[in-house]
Design a protein around this motif. Sequence first.
Motif, short mmCIF file in Angstrom:
data_model
loop_
_atom_site.label_atom_id
_atom_site.label_comp_id
_atom_site.label_asym_id
_atom_site.label_seq_id
_atom_site.Cartn_x
_atom_site.Cartn_y
_atom_site.Cartn_z
N THR A 37 -0.21 1.83 -13.35
CA THR A 37 0.80 0.84 -12.68
C THR A 37 0.61 0.64 -11.12
OG1 THR A 37 2.28 1.25 -14.50
CG2 THR A 37 3.12 0.15 -12.43
N SER A 38 0.37 1.91 -10.43
CA SER A 38 0.30 1.69 -9.13
C SER A 38 -1.02 1.24 -8.54
CB SER A 38 0.20 3.29 -8.62
OG SER A 38 -1.19 4.09 -9.04
N PHE A 39 -2.03 1.27 -9.50
CA PHE A 39 -3.34 0.48 -9.27
C PHE A 39 -3.11 -1.11 -9.35
CE2 PHE A 39 -5.45 4.52 -9.28
CZ PHE A 39 -6.33 4.38 -8.08
N THR A 40 -2.37 -1.31 -10.22
CA THR A 40 -2.06 -2.76 -10.66
C THR A 40 -0.95 -3.40 -9.61
OG1 THR A 40 -1.95 -2.33 -13.07
CG2 THR A 40 -0.96 -4.16 -12.41
N ILE A 41 -0.15 -2.57 -9.02
CA ILE A 41 0.78 -2.91 -8.10
C ILE A 41 -0.12 -3.36 -6.79
CG2 ILE A 41 2.31 -2.42 -6.37
CD1 ILE A 41 3.94 -0.98 -8.73
N LEU A 42 -1.21 -2.28 -6.39
CA LEU A 42 -2.09 -2.61 -5.33
C LEU A 42 -2.72 -3.83 -5.25
CD1 LEU A 42 -3.27 -1.32 -2.50
CD2 LEU A 42 -4.85 -0.17 -3.87
N ALA A 43 -3.29 -3.99 -6.56
CA ALA A 43 -4.07 -5.24 -6.49
C ALA A 43 -3.45 -6.56 -6.41
CB ALA A 43 -4.92 -5.39 -8.16
N GLU A 44 -1.99 -6.47 -7.18
CA GLU A 44 -1.24 -7.68 -7.00
C GLU A 44 -0.86 -8.03 -5.55
OE1 GLU A 44 1.89 -7.15 -9.73
OE2 GLU A 44 0.69 -7.60 -11.48
N VAL A 45 -0.44 -6.98 -5.00
CA VAL A 45 -0.02 -6.90 -3.33
C VAL A 45 -1.30 -7.51 -2.51
CG1 VAL A 45 0.73 -5.88 -1.41
CG2 VAL A 45 1.91 -5.45 -3.79
N ILE A 46 -2.34 -7.11 -2.88
CA ILE A 46 -3.46 -7.50 -1.88
C ILE A 46 -3.69 -9.04 -2.25
CG2 ILE A 46 -6.00 -7.31 -1.55
CD1 ILE A 46 -5.52 -4.34 -1.46
N ILE A 47 -3.86 -9.29 -3.38
CA ILE A 47 -4.18 -10.66 -3.97
C ILE A 47 -3.09 -11.63 -3.45
CG2 ILE A 47 -4.42 -12.27 -5.63
CD1 ILE A 47 -5.94 -9.81 -7.21
N GLY A 48 -1.85 -11.36 -3.61
CA GLY A 48 -0.71 -12.16 -3.30
C GLY A 48 -0.42 -12.27 -1.58
N GLY A 49 -0.91 -11.21 -1.00
CA GLY A 49 -0.95 -11.51 0.35
C GLY A 49 -1.73 -12.41 1.02
N PHE A 60 0.74 -1.17 -0.11
CA PHE A 60 0.00 0.15 0.06
C PHE A 60 0.74 1.10 0.14
CE2 PHE A 60 -2.38 3.44 2.10
CZ PHE A 60 -3.67 3.34 1.25
N PHE A 61 1.96 1.18 0.69
CA PHE A 61 2.72 2.41 0.78
C PHE A 61 3.64 2.76 -0.80
CE2 PHE A 61 3.86 1.80 5.45
CZ PHE A 61 2.69 2.52 5.92
N THR A 62 3.75 1.47 -1.21
CA THR A 62 4.39 1.49 -2.75
C THR A 62 3.28 2.11 -3.55
OG1 THR A 62 5.87 -0.53 -2.05
CG2 THR A 62 5.50 0.34 -4.36
N PHE A 63 1.93 1.70 -3.49
CA PHE A 63 1.10 2.17 -4.39
C PHE A 63 0.99 3.60 -4.14
CE2 PHE A 63 -3.28 3.71 -3.46
CZ PHE A 63 -3.90 3.67 -4.95
N PHE A 64 0.69 4.11 -2.87
CA PHE A 64 0.66 5.44 -2.58
C PHE A 64 1.75 6.39 -3.04
CE2 PHE A 64 0.22 9.19 0.47
CZ PHE A 64 -1.17 9.28 0.20
#
Length: 85
Positions: free
Chosen positions: A63-75, A26-30
Motif C-alpha cells: 500500500t505504501s508503494f501504491t500511495i507513492l505512485a498515486e501521489v507522484i502521478i497526482g502531483g 513521500f513522507f507518508t510513503f516512508f
Amino acid sequence: MKKIERIAKQFNKINRLSKIIIKYGFFTFFALFLLGALTILMYQTVFYSNSYIYYLGTQIVKTSFTILAEVIIGGLVIDFIAEKG
C-alpha cells in the motif's frame, strides 16, 4: 546524461502545490513503509506463530508503494492542469 539533466530541469519547474503534495506523499510513503517493515520484523522475531501479522505487514508495504505512485502521478497531473489553465 543530458536526458537526466533535462528531466531534473523539468522537475524543478513544477508549481508549489505539486511540490508540497509530492513531498508529504513521500513522507507518508516512508512512514507506512517503515511501519510495514517493522511489522514484518516483529513477525519474524516475536509473533512467529501468527501468520496474519506477516500478511498485514506485506499489505502495508504494498500500500505504501501504491500511495507513492498515486501521489507522484497526482502531483504531476495537477501541475500539468495548472500550467495549461
